[in-house]
Structures are given as C-alpha cells and as structure tokens.
Motif scaffolding. Sequence first.
Motif, short mmCIF file in Angstrom:
data_model
loop_
_atom_site.label_atom_id
_atom_site.label_comp_id
_atom_site.label_asym_id
_atom_site.label_seq_id
_atom_site.Cartn_x
_atom_site.Cartn_y
_atom_site.Cartn_z
N PRO A 40 -27.81 91.98 -24.53
CA PRO A 40 -26.79 92.41 -23.56
C PRO A 40 -25.89 91.29 -23.05
N LYS A 41 -26.42 90.06 -22.98
CA LYS A 41 -25.60 88.97 -22.44
C LYS A 41 -24.58 88.46 -23.46
N ASP A 42 -24.73 88.81 -24.73
CA ASP A 42 -23.87 88.24 -25.77
C ASP A 42 -23.06 89.28 -26.55
N ILE A 43 -23.07 90.53 -26.11
CA ILE A 43 -22.26 91.53 -26.81
C ILE A 43 -20.86 91.50 -26.21
N SER A 44 -19.99 90.72 -26.82
CA SER A 44 -18.66 90.42 -26.29
C SER A 44 -17.66 91.50 -26.68
N ASP A 45 -16.51 91.49 -26.01
CA ASP A 45 -15.42 92.37 -26.40
C ASP A 45 -14.97 92.07 -27.83
N LEU A 63 -29.04 97.99 -28.50
CA LEU A 63 -28.81 97.18 -27.31
C LEU A 63 -29.96 97.37 -26.33
N PRO A 64 -31.00 96.55 -26.41
CA PRO A 64 -32.18 96.75 -25.57
C PRO A 64 -31.86 96.56 -24.08
N VAL A 65 -32.28 97.52 -23.28
CA VAL A 65 -32.14 97.39 -21.83
C VAL A 65 -33.47 96.97 -21.20
N GLN A 66 -34.59 97.39 -21.79
CA GLN A 66 -35.94 97.09 -21.34
C GLN A 66 -36.30 97.82 -20.04
N TYR A 67 -35.49 97.62 -19.00
CA TYR A 67 -35.79 98.19 -17.68
C TYR A 67 -34.51 98.58 -16.97
N GLY A 68 -34.63 99.52 -16.05
CA GLY A 68 -33.50 99.90 -15.23
C GLY A 68 -33.54 99.29 -13.84
N SER A 69 -34.46 98.35 -13.63
CA SER A 69 -34.65 97.72 -12.32
C SER A 69 -34.33 96.23 -12.42
N TYR A 85 -25.51 95.54 -17.97
CA TYR A 85 -25.84 96.39 -19.11
C TYR A 85 -24.98 97.65 -19.11
N ARG A 86 -24.88 98.30 -17.95
CA ARG A 86 -24.08 99.52 -17.86
C ARG A 86 -22.62 99.26 -18.25
N GLY A 111 -46.22 95.02 -11.18
CA GLY A 111 -45.39 95.21 -10.00
C GLY A 111 -44.47 96.40 -10.06
N GLU A 112 -44.44 97.12 -11.17
CA GLU A 112 -43.57 98.27 -11.31
C GLU A 112 -43.93 99.35 -10.28
N THR A 113 -42.95 99.78 -9.52
CA THR A 113 -43.13 100.84 -8.53
C THR A 113 -42.56 102.15 -9.06
N ASP A 114 -42.79 103.23 -8.33
CA ASP A 114 -42.17 104.50 -8.70
C ASP A 114 -40.66 104.38 -8.72
N GLU A 115 -40.10 103.62 -7.77
CA GLU A 115 -38.65 103.44 -7.72
C GLU A 115 -38.14 102.69 -8.94
N ASP A 116 -38.88 101.65 -9.38
CA ASP A 116 -38.48 100.91 -10.58
C ASP A 116 -38.48 101.82 -11.80
N PHE A 117 -39.52 102.62 -11.92
CA PHE A 117 -39.61 103.51 -13.07
C PHE A 117 -38.48 104.55 -13.05
N GLU A 118 -38.22 105.13 -11.90
CA GLU A 118 -37.16 106.13 -11.80
C GLU A 118 -35.79 105.51 -12.11
N ALA A 119 -35.61 104.22 -11.78
CA ALA A 119 -34.36 103.55 -12.11
C ALA A 119 -34.20 103.46 -13.63
N THR A 120 -35.29 103.23 -14.35
CA THR A 120 -35.24 103.22 -15.81
C THR A 120 -34.88 104.60 -16.33
#
Length: 283
Positions: A40-45, A63-69, A85-86, A111-120
């Motif tokens: 994600p850090k290197d996918i340039s225009d 394009l791996p995101v891995q996590y939404g948190s 990423y978005r 350390g993953e919480t319910d909120e972290d998972f729902e963000a993914t």
Amino acid sequence: LGQNVNSYGKDHKQADFADLLRMVDEVEGIRRVRFMTSHPKDISDKLIDTIKNGEHICEHIHLPVQYGSNRILKAMNRVYTVEKYRERAQRVREALPNASLTTDLIVGFPGETDEDFEATMDVVREARFSAAYTFQYSKRPGTPAAEMKNQVAHETVRERYERLVELVGRIAWEENRRFEGQEVEVMFALGEGRKDSATNRMSGRARDNRLVHVAVGEEPSDRPRPGDIAYATITHAAPHHLNSDAPLRGLRRTRGGDAWEAANTEVPETTGVSLGMPGLRRP
C-alpha cells in the motif's frame, strides 16, 4: 511474483517498478503480464496509470490491507494507515473500474478488540474485494507478537474468522454475479480445475484473475490447450469461480499451447535397423 514487488528500484534508482512493468509489457510475444504483491505504501499514481495504459498488463491488483484498525496496523509495524489504504484503493477503482482488487486479511492479532475486528469488516464491505487470503493469527516463536500481552482466545479468533470468511465470500459472489451473460477472455492452464476431467471442462483465468471453468467439445480442434486463449460467455457465477456452458469464441492458438502440445506428443519410433538407442520424446 514476490514480496512488495512495487518497491522495486529504490536501491538503484535506474528504474522504478512502473518503468519495469512498462518494459515487460513491450516485449514481443507476451500475452499477459500479472504481478503480486503491491504494498500500500508504494502503489503510486504512476504505477496505476501504467497498468491502465498497458496493452498486456492484467486488470488485477493484489493489495494487502491486513487490518482495518490503525492501532493494530501500528502494532504489526505496518507503515501505512487505513486512511491511506482507502485512498489508494479508491484511486485504483477510479482509474481501473473493471479491475479486480484482492487482499490479505488477518484475525486475532494480540490486543484485537471487537472494535478492531469490526473496523476490518467495514473495510471489506467498502472495498468489495473479489477475493481475499484470510488468516488466523498464531504464535510464531521468536517474533515480537508472540511475547505480546493480551493474546486473543482461540475460540474468539475462530468465531471472528468464520464471520470474516462468510462476508468475503458473500461479497465475492455478489461481484461475480455481475459477470453472468458477459463474455470474458480466458487463458487456459493446467491444474486450475480439480474436477475438469470428470465434468469435461477446461479451466483458466480471466484477465482480472477470476477462475473460469469452461465446458469444451470432444473434437480436438474445439478444445483449447493449456496456454491458449479464447472468449467464454459466463452462464453461472459462484463465490470463487465463474462457469461457462456456452460455445467458446475466438480460440487463439499460442506459443504456450504449442509448447504444451510438443511436450505431450509422442514422437513415433523410426523404422529400420535398431542400434539399441532408447526412444525419445520432445523436450
């Protein structure tokens, strides 16, 4: 194929990955160019525009995101944010509206919480990936994560993982159904369809890397060889593949197909005096 291929060129500055991709695209005789993985850090225009303007570069970006948190991404030592990423995924969608976007996802990092998972889950709903490699976190000796506190209970990880897989599959099925009645270009290959021999099908990949199972005739002239290319009309969509029971159109014999046929054709033994030499096959 490799890790973060779009980081290519940072060490020598002679050409970046977009330059390399363009040069490969210009090689005479190449039918398709596909690569993975994009970081994600290197996918340039520049890279996105190179894919858009390329003749043989396939419309598929992994394009791996891995996590939404962001909190978990930071703990994993990822050097990008969910917002970044978005933004990159949206740029891909705008420039390549027909491209498939695939990703990697992990569940249960310490350390993953319910909120972290729902963000993914929210990222999955928004990005509408055509496929995803999904993983359950497990301890690996010697890694910093293995020593972290707040390890997530196995039952919790499993329950979240099942929910994630269900969501990814449902969205992928919805996206695949859009192809019913449409024609796609298929490059056939060995090993793509485990049931091909039983169902009298041959399988391959569309340009966007979707798996396509195609019904084929009995006549050799009607059957594509591994490496050949043809157009198939999609008659049925499933979560992880497309089916075509319509006649193929525009079958193109390729050098890849020629090579497969040569390697799988017996060379007849010559008549005459035997010198005790073994029979040969084409390499």
